[in-house]
Structures are given as C-alpha cells and as structure tokens.
Scaffold this motif. Structure first.
Motif, PDB file in Angstrom:
ATOM      1  N   UNK A 298      36.306  34.628  65.894  1.00 34.61           N
ATOM      2  CA  UNK A 298      37.379  35.555  65.534  1.00 34.61           C
ATOM      3  C   UNK A 298      38.753  34.950  65.751  1.00 34.61           C
TER       4      UNK A 298
ATOM      5  N   UNK B 114      40.832  35.077  62.312  1.00 38.19           N
ATOM      6  CA  UNK B 114      41.934  36.038  62.157  1.00 38.19           C
ATOM      7  C   UNK B 114      43.214  35.340  61.719  1.00 38.19           C
ATOM      8  N   UNK B 115      43.896  35.959  60.790  1.00 36.40           N
ATOM      9  CA  UNK B 115      45.181  35.431  60.357  1.00 36.40           C
ATOM     10  C   UNK B 115      46.262  36.150  61.153  1.00 36.40           C
ATOM     11  N   UNK B 116      46.878  35.425  62.085  1.00 34.81           N
ATOM     12  CA  UNK B 116      47.951  36.024  62.868  1.00 34.81           C
ATOM     13  C   UNK B 116      49.090  36.470  61.962  1.00 34.81           C
ATOM     14  N   UNK B 117      49.845  37.435  62.433  1.00 34.23           N
ATOM     15  CA  UNK B 117      50.962  37.939  61.623  1.00 34.23           C
ATOM     16  C   UNK B 117      52.266  37.605  62.334  1.00 34.23           C
TER      17      UNK B 117
ATOM     18  N   UNK C 130      51.996  36.181  57.133  1.00 36.78           N
ATOM     19  CA  UNK C 130      50.761  35.775  57.795  1.00 36.78           C
ATOM     20  C   UNK C 130      50.802  34.289  58.124  1.00 36.78           C
TER      21      UNK C 130
ATOM     22  N   UNK D  96      42.570  42.410  52.935  1.00 39.33           N
ATOM     23  CA  UNK D  96      42.105  42.944  54.227  1.00 39.33           C
ATOM     24  C   UNK D  96      41.647  44.383  54.025  1.00 39.33           C
ATOM     25  N   UNK D  97      40.435  44.675  54.486  1.00 37.92           N
ATOM     26  CA  UNK D  97      39.877  46.023  54.336  1.00 37.92           C
ATOM     27  C   UNK D  97      39.842  46.454  52.869  1.00 37.92           C
TER      28      UNK D  97
ATOM     29  N   UNK E 215      46.695  45.096  63.946  1.00 39.07           N
ATOM     30  CA  UNK E 215      45.657  44.217  64.485  1.00 39.07           C
ATOM     31  C   UNK E 215      45.299  43.158  63.454  1.00 39.07           C
ATOM     32  N   UNK E 216      45.433  41.878  63.775  1.00 38.71           N
ATOM     33  CA  UNK E 216      45.057  40.831  62.808  1.00 38.71           C
ATOM     34  C   UNK E 216      43.608  40.988  62.355  1.00 38.71           C
ATOM     35  N   UNK E 217      43.368  40.741  61.091  1.00 39.07           N
ATOM     36  CA  UNK E 217      42.010  40.802  60.557  1.00 39.07           C
ATOM     37  C   UNK E 217      41.536  42.202  60.237  1.00 39.07           C
ATOM     38  N   UNK E 218      42.338  43.203  60.558  1.00 38.95           N
ATOM     39  CA  UNK E 218      41.988  44.598  60.257  1.00 38.95           C
ATOM     40  C   UNK E 218      42.833  45.120  59.090  1.00 38.95           C
ATOM     41  N   UNK E 219      42.524  46.342  58.663  1.00 39.57           N
ATOM     42  CA  UNK E 219      43.234  46.939  57.544  1.00 39.57           C
ATOM     43  C   UNK E 219      44.495  47.695  57.926  1.00 39.57           C
TER      44      UNK E 219
ATOM     45  N   UNK F 216      37.072  41.072  63.928  1.00 38.05           N
ATOM     46  CA  UNK F 216      38.484  40.719  64.170  1.00 38.05           C
ATOM     47  C   UNK F 216      39.035  41.226  65.505  1.00 38.05           C
TER      48      UNK F 216
END
Lengths: 351, 351, 351, 351
Positions: C255, C259-262, C267, C276-277, D103-107, D295
């Motif tokens: 993970x 995960x793509x940090x923001x 990003x 995403x989602x 949250x990174x990787x989430x919607x 994520x």
C-alpha cells in the motif's frame, strides 16, 4: 438510452430525416432463423404509402425497403437488421420559408427550443415520414408474431366526426378509409372532399385489435403491457389519446358493470380490453387512439418567425388531409413492436 | 431491464408486496446536494393515505417513510436513495380464499398465468399499495422540480359519472374528493354513499396540470414527453385511458380549429396540451386519465378457481369505493418522475 | 437492450457484416450543434485501413464513410447520425469452405451454437471489419471530446514479444507499427516478416493514454469509469486482458508503494491510472490491453466440420499478421465512446 | 440508467453506505419459482465476512441478510427481491478527520469532485462494504445457475508477491487465504504478519473458474461475455486488471501457439479461456484479476485537506491488510450475476 430506440429485447432504432438521403431502422434482438425478405416489409410499407385516397399527400415516394444487414440466405441471423428507405421525391424548396417561420401544430418551434438547430426541410426528423421506418420494423415484428398466430388489425373508427356505426371486418379492405362500415366510408369521402376544398384538415379515431395473444405477457409494475402499448401509440406524432378496453367510458361505470366475470369457458365480457394488472389475459386486446387533424393547412394562420415577429402562414406543401388511414398501419406496427418485445421478455423468465 | 424500474436518468425501482414486511423504492440518479428529509416524503404520502373520505378503505396504514440511504446531513449525495415503508396493518387471513379463487378485475388470474406462483396476501405485488412507493419517489422528484418552479397538480374531474362543471382551484383542497367544484363534490358524496351501501364501486376521471415547465423537454422520436407521460400514467393499475391536451376531442376537430396559432406573446390556445412533436412548448401541460371502478366489490360475481371450476365471489376485504381521490397524488408522482427524468436528459445535451 | 449497442447517453449501435452490402453505425444522443463532416470520420477511418504495413491484409477497402442522417449544414442536429461504409472488395468465394468448417480461434463454432445460423462470408458479423463502424462513431465522439481538450492516444507497446524500451511520442507516427521506440519498431518489422513467411501470426500490447480529462467522470458503483473502459476495450475481438494504471503489477506492491500521495500541486504519482473509486482524478488515464495473435494462419491446424468430423485447415484468406497496429485506433475509438458517454452523464447531474 | 444497476435481464441495484442504517440490493428479473431462503444468502455472505484471517479488519459485522420482498413460501415470485443488511458495528468517530482530509488511494477526493458532497463515515458509498450487497445478489444468481450445474470458484493465486505454484482444489478451503497451495499459504501468513506489523498492506491476484457453462452465452458485439465479465470484475473497487484465458501472455504468442485446435472430442487446449468472439464455447472459463493493496495504511502519507493545504495522514481505522481473500467471493458473485443475466438473454432468443 436516447429517445430514438424502442423496446428492450426486440429493440429498434430509427434514423433519418424527411428530405435527407433516406430513412431507416436498425432492429437488434430479433431471434435468429426467422424467414424475412424485402417483400414482407414492402407489403406493409405499401399500406402506408400515400396516394391511394383523396385524403393523402401527392408526394410520390416509392418507399422501397432495402435490407442491408442481418439477413442471410433469407433468414435472420440474430445480428442487427438494417433496413433502409431512400428519399426520392423530396422537394425542399417548398419548405425554405419554414426555416425561419414556425408552422402551428408542428415541431418547428419546439425543435428550435430544444436543439438550437433544425433541419427544416420537410419537417426534418419530426416529419411523419419517420413512421415508415417504424412500419418496416413492424413488418419484421409481425413476421415473428405470425409464428404464434398473433394478429394485429388497425382500422378507422371515425374520421372527421363521422363514426362507424357497424362493424364489418370485410369492409375494411374495401374502402379507401379502412372503415369497417361502408356507409360511413362514403360519408367520410364526402367530408374529406369538402374539407380539402376549404384548405383544412381532419382528425379521427383508430381502433386496434390484437387476436391470438397468449396470457402472461406484460411486466409489472411499470412495463405493464398496456403502459408500453400506450407509450408506443402515443409516440406516433398525431396521437393525442389512448384507451384500452372500456377506456374513458370506465369512468362512468360501476364495478359490478365493469368487472369481467370469469366462467369456466373464459371471461364473460372484456371491459379490461384483454389486460389485467398489466398482463395479458389471453382475450382480445382492444385499443383506441385519438388522431389530431393534420396541422399543415392552407388556411391562413397566425404565427411568428424565429425572431419572434408576428407573421401569417398558409402551408401549401404536399400534405395529407388526415393522418387517417395512413396512420393505421403505423399503429399496427407499433403494436407489433411492443408485442414482439414482450414475447421475448416472457421467454426469458418462463419456466 | 425488467419491469419494476422507471426512468432513464432519474431512475426508480419499486419493490415490496401488500402484506409482506414492507414496500419501498430505490431512486438512482437524483442529483447531489438536493435538500431532502422524511417530512417532504411524508407530506406527499399522507395525501395518498386512506381514511379521509367515505370512498376509502378502513385499512389503517401509517405509511411512514424511512430514508435508509443516499441522504447525508439532509442532502442527497448522488448515491441511491432507499425509502422504506413498513406494512403494519396487513390482515392476510381475509385473503386466504383468494389463494385459489380469481377475483374479477384483479391480477390474480394473470399473475398465475405469467409466473406460475402468486403472493395472494392482499393482492401481493399487484396491490395498489405499491403506488405508495411511487409517491415516495415522486416526492423526491417534486423537490427537484421545485428548484425550477415546476408545479404538478392533479384533481378530480369526475367521479361516478358526476363531472365538475366549474373550475375553482381553491375548492380542490376544501372537499374530500379533490374536486374543483364544490357543488359537484357534494353530489359525489351522495353518490359514493349510495354505491357503498349497494356493495359496489365507482370510477372517474383525474385531470393533471403541469405549470412552469420550460420548453425543450422530451426526446424524439419514441421518448416523446407525451409518450413517457402516457406510459407513466397508464402504468398505474386502475388507469384505462390517457389524453393529452385536446385528447379524444381532437378526432372531431378541423386543423384550423385544433392548431394553436402563435403570437409574439405566446400561443393563442393550447389544444396541443403543451407538447408539440413530443417536446414541451413551455405552455401548461394538460393530461386526463380515465380510472376504472375498484374491482373489489361485495356484490356477488361469477368466477373460477385455480382448477377452472365455476365459483361465485363476494369481495369483502377493506377496500376503497373508488381509486379517486387517492390515485390523484399517485398521478402527480408519476408525472413528477417523468419530468425529473426529462429535465436530466435535457441537461445532458443542452448547449 | 441487445448486444450491439454501447453507451447510455452517447449511444452507438453498429450493424453490418464483413461481406454484405456494407457496415455502419447509428449514433444517438450526440449533442446538437457540433461541427461534423465526413472528413473528420474519414481521417480516423484511414488510420484503421489495412495495407500500410507488412502486417496488414491485402484486402483493399476504401472504407469510405458516408453520413446519411443527423447532420444538417455541417452540424449535428441532436437526431440520430447514421454513418455507412460500403463493402467493396469482398471476395466471399474464399470463405466457402468455412461455411461448414470451424476456423480455430474464430467465432464460427460459437455463432453456430448460439444462433443456429451463420453468415460465413468473411466471418460475417464476427469479422474485425465491424470495428470500422466503431472507429466511425469514435471519430464523432472524439470531435465532441475535442471541445474540452480531451485527447486519447493509443500506441504499440509490444508486438510479437518485442517491447518498446523507450517512449518517444514523436516516434509513434514515424514507424508503421505506431511504436514509440524506433529501434523496437525496426525489430518488429523483422519479426513480422519472419512470422509472415512461416504462415503464422502475432499478438502484442497496446497502451492508451487519456489526457485532459476533468475530475469527476465515472458513475459508482457498477458504471465506474474503469469498468466501462474495461468493457469497451474487452469487447474488441482480439483483446484478452485490460489493465488500468499499475494493473497486474499492483498485485506485488505494498500500500505504501501503490498509494499516490497528494500534494498541494497534485498527485505525487499515478499508480491509480487516473481513476479512484471509479471516478476520474483529473490525472492522465493509463490503460494497457493484451491483443491475441490473429487466428487466421496458413499453418495447418486441427478442426472439425459442422457435423463434428475431424478435419485440417489452413486459412489462406487475406489477413493481417497482427491486429496491431490497426487495432490501435479501434482502442482509441472505444475509449472516446466511453468518455463521451460519461461526459454527458456527468453533465446531467452536475450542480 | 444511473450507475448502481448491473445486468439487463437479471438486474441488480445496490444501495447503502458503510455507516448508514444499512446496505442492500434489489434484484429484478429473477425467474419465478426458484427456491431461495436467507440461509443460501447467508452462507455466501459469511464467506465475505472479516475476522477469519489475520489480513482482515477487526470490524465485527454480523452481515445478516434479511429478505424483505419477492419471496413467497420459500420461492421467488418473479417480483423484485429486496435484501437488506443492517450496519451494526459502525464507529463513525474514527472517520471524522477524513471529512476534510483526503485518504490517498481512496475515493474521498474524487467523490468530492464529482458530487460536491460526501458521506465520509466509513467511506460512505465508496466503502468495500458495498460489496456485501453484491454477494447477497450473487447468492441468488448462484442458486439460479445451480439448476444448470454451472459452478463458479474464485481462489487466491497470489498474495503479497507470493504466488501459488501448485493447484490443489481441496487446499482452497483448508487455509485462510483460499490458496490452492498449502505451502504458499504458509508463506502468505508470514508475509501478512510482517506487513501488518509495519502498518502496511498487500495486493494479490484472484483466479476464477467457471465450469459447466453451456456454449452460446454472450451477445456480440459489445455485450460479449468476456466484455461483461471484465466490466463486472473491474467494477469491484480494488481491481486494476482483468485477464481472460491466455490474457497478457497472449501478447507474446504466435497464432499457431494460441489457437485452440478443435478435435471431435472437443477443444485441444483453452487459450481462449472458454470464450470465442464473445460467446461461450462450453469449455471452462478462466479469469484472473489483479487486486491492489488496501489503501488504508498506518504508515504516514502526504495528502491535502479539502482546502488544498498540505497534510500528513496515517489511517488507523479497522482495515483489512489485503482485500484478499475477502474479495474472492465478491468476484464469484459478480461472475454469477453476469452469467445469470446472459443465461436469461439467451433464453429470450433461443430457438
């Protein structure tokens, strides 16, 4: 899905404009191995052609159906059937004024409001010519229904205020108005001539009978058989009302009068019109549709142009005096499309 | 899609049976950030509740709407809204005989033919109780339409053969039959009492007015606004006919009478009923629906049982004498669902 | 709806068979007033035409797109757009043996099992020729996306086991394999020639980049943007796999790696592939598809005839050695169709 | 239709949020007279429940399925089946920070961009909890498929970089990771513990086998069986790639290697993965999906808040370490939904 597709399993999409290159339909979902050739389609299209009554337009379209795909060695393959009908007798010049002038009773104004652009030639997409595509598709649906001996017949119940008073099935084919009452048909002819001379137009009522329908067709609760029939018929341009069975007369009846008692041999009456709770009973299905007068009339009318300026208009193109009887076969076609769709839907869930 | 879903973008699926655990609806496609709470839904549901007129069933259902999903901090989130209404006053014992006996005018016979199985308790899925789900969904649609000041009003035009002769908008809320004519309303009351005493039932006519609709709604050629309205209204169980604008009277009119002339200030008349070529003109939209008498009557009727043996039947459950006026708000709800759907469809393609 | 329609608002239905009169597509739901002419469509169709690489079929189809409806004075009218492509260089005789002989890797066997009938000429409906219709529709979708500066580019990432090792965007147009690596492209050429000489065929990998996509496209939970892209791409005959962003390599990542940090500027990486989602993030969307080798090969294979008898077969028609690079523009077209559909869906609900 | 509905004839609509009152599904189109009770659904739901491996969340949801409608005396009635699962162990407080922190990787970010509003409690609609609704619906579909002896099995092919090297069908039920290789399963356990201790998470690969499928399922050209399977699987939140049969390895194969020869007794191999031209061959169907790491990780990551300010985040809620193996039964469910839908579609057109 956008608005040019009808049906969920027996699914038709019509395309084309009155004065473009042509019109037609794609049928997707027709079961395979059904014998279809152009003559079946042509026969039904010919019943829609103008020129065989005094109430019809002088535009001479051969309305020749061409099957472009989906048929192999005379049978459906289960793949999309494209049917194409060329426009050959379009004379767009007569419509030039309507590029900026709204014809009362037509879609000129509303198409402009909706799309901000409009093919004004012959009414474009809003032309009744579009219904030829429906008839072509309906002919394929009819061939499918034939296998189960389901028969759909539309006829003229009233034209220009003259109602049929008797029902003689044989008469329908023997008069140009497709009326089941020869005496009424004669009076219709006189009426049509007088109104034509006055530059005016007429409405009427079409009745539709469906025989041989099995019980069990129709999908509660929204896709009831009557709901889908109502939609199909109301989607025909000139239709302003649809009734099933007792229709509006049900409003004045008591339950004890309206209910159809059930006897061991079948129903004692048919106020339901062959549909209960949205599902066919197996009885004859009876429908009536109200048809408004053709809006294109020579009589001078008030209108506005696209800029909102007051204008007068006298529509002199080549028009029918009444959508009846040409609309009758269109009603048949729409009913056939609804029934073919519901037959397939029932096959999917049948035990 | 199967038959329990209505709408293409503002999309509702109803579920539930009359005497099961409950009924309800999922609304998918409602735009986000619309303020919705249960009181909005309850208010519309309360208008459908029985018991406020002598024509209504004594079944006492609180019809309490519970929002289960799709709303966060008082607003729609764009995700599916589940609304649930429990069944609390179901008494299935009274229906036990109808497990094998077909009630005339009901869907007992056709459900058996279609599905080979039937929840006979209170009519199961075919019960008019299902329309409470439509009303709950319609309340959400109505809240969406409110933002554009679109108003839908249904009222009683005729009941048991007694037609309103005047139109007084204020009267509608002042009599239990929702009639715009107080004198007619009094006569309706007398009529209802007499028919009730006789163990019979009545039909009638509902009128629906849509105000504030923008021009441009409706999707040619099959999903015309009038076609979708006709389907929505005809999908309500008791409805046997639908008219738009001039409706069946169009059949007797000439084009010069029927066409609505256009003046710089707007249309000179409204025979079209606010829809031309399937697209709204911006005028008021006018609809009329014919409602059949309630089929559940105490008067003895002929029927058969599931084995085809002749029987007689007297339906003594807790029933309305007429679907009117409870059906009125159901008609409103269905119209709201159609309009919300077409508003979204137009937003998708608008310039 | 049956299976030949794609999209819910930007909705295309393809029709036609490889060796029938022609093929084509109806586009329903394209917004009005979009400038479209045949040159836009032709330009994209030309990129699909065979004959410009040694891996392509010698069949010489001009693939000339003809707009039959829905365009008026150079602009879309909001009504169905029919595009038609005639079949001109069909030579069905070569296919006669396959009327009863099942070609391995083709749909001959499955079409027979499904439909009980099959247009065997040139593979009929199952021919890759059907994808020309998709490209024609995709060109219209692309014109719609152009207004929002959304750009879709497909290129060859690998062919016949030779993978590109560098990415030079300019190279794509400078070699016949549409590879972003000129050195790899040279090796591909050698590989193709050798395999062609051996009567065999090759697979490969296509990469697709979508730039300029706004955040917010995609409809949870089933019609996620990635789900619809996967369906669209997997519906192209030769495709055996689809990846988004990190794709199968995600399986081996932690993970904290995936995960793509923001960051305030956006990003920090793009393992998500821009979604995403199920909803677009606004980043570039990255897709990869696996393409199987062309199943028509001269090398002798075991098969059976329609009666189940063992046979051998050597397919000698006019075929590509690899679906790549002709399939690249088909992938672009399918992606454009998905994006146009989701753009319209988002417009419908946007605040 | 909006995005929360899947299937055209066997049609499911899921609803509900992770921390709202509950979640669930409406199934419309399930054929009547199919024996269904809650235990069938519960059995499948229990396979999705967390807590039986070290890779799973400590959230203790009983996930008790309640059938609210559509079943009468233990059988489907053909009317909509509502299944409801209450949320009982939701602790929303832990999610309060994520109301404004992405949250990174989430919607979180994309839902805000799309809808302008978001139920941040437990991820709201975007939570993997939604997949319980899919599993409930899948259980009904599975019961329908059982009648035709169609069997769907998902198992773990790789987890955290550890791939199974042998296939022992019996092993799948004997280790908590649902791996067909006991040795690999042991190594997975060690891997999971180490990663969990580090506050990180893992991805993996799920394989799915479909046995007993009849030939002829799948609707060319867009609704190919593989296309619909790809969409169904890709619509599961964590899935980043889907392969059918040879999948990405097809890219490196020659036609002579990839084509499955046909012998009188059947196909000689199965690179096609049981689908040719989008239609099932009757062979086993083989699918592989790539699953990204969960994520939600405790390890500190860069992110921004809703105002775009830089922030760091460590997600400490109750989470799985890997979507595997809980996602396996979700994959099975989605495949069952696709197959049930295509079975019905084929029944509608079958000869």
């Amino acid at each position: 899905m956008p608005g040019n597709t009808f049906g969920k399993l027996f699914c038709v999409t019509t395309w084309g404009e009155s004065h473009g290159q042509g019109i037609g339909v794609v049928i997707d979902g027709c079961p395979p191995c059904l014998p279809i050739d152009e003559s079946i389609i042509q026969k039904m299209l010919d019943r829609r052609r103008p020129g065989n009554t005094k109430s019809s337009t002088p535009r001479k379209e051969p309305d020749q159906a061409e099957i472009v795909s989906g048929i192999f060695e005379g049978k459906t393959t289960g793949t999309p059937i494209l049917i194409r009908i060329e426009n050959r007798d379009a004379r767009s010049d007569a419509y030039q004024p309507y590029a900026t002038l709204y014809r009362p009773g037509h879609g000129d104004f509303t198409y402009d409001k909706k799309y901000g652009i409009r093919d004004w030639r012959g009414g474009g997409r809003a032309s009744a010519r579009e219904t030829a595509s429906r008839v072509a598709a309906g002919a394929v649906a009819k061939a499918f229904l034939d296998r189960d001996n389901i028969r759909v017949t539309a006829y003229t119940e009233a034209l220009g205020g003259i109602a049929c008073e008797t029902f003689d099935a044989d008469a329908i084919a023997r008069n140009p108005f497709q009326a089941p009452d020869m005496t009424a048909a004669e009076r219709m002819e006189t009426r049509v001539e007088a109104v034509k001379a006055a530059g005016d137009s007429l409405g009427g009522i079409v009745a539709i009978r469906i025989e041989g329908i099995p019980p069990g067709l129709g999908e509660p609760v929204f896709d009831k058989l009557d709901a889908d029939l109502a939609k199909g018929l109301m989607s025909i341009g000139a239709v302003k009302g649809v009734e099933i069975g007792s229709g509006f007369s049900a409003a004045d009846m008591k339950g004890s009068e309206h209910n159809d008692g059930i006897l061991p041999g079948g129903f004692a009456s048919n106020n339901a019109g062959g549909i209960l709770a949205g599902i066919s009973t197996g009885q004859e299905i009876l429908l009536r549709v109200a048809v408004k007068p053709i809006p294109s009339i020579a009589i001078l009318q008030n209108t506005v142009d696209a800029d909102g300026n007051p204008q007068t208009i006298s529509v002199k193109g080549r028009h029918d005096i009444s959508a009846i009887p040409r609309i009758n076969v269109v009603c048949e076609a729409m009913v056939c499309l609804v029934l073919a769709d519901h037959l397939l839907r029932q096959r999917a869930i049948a035990l």
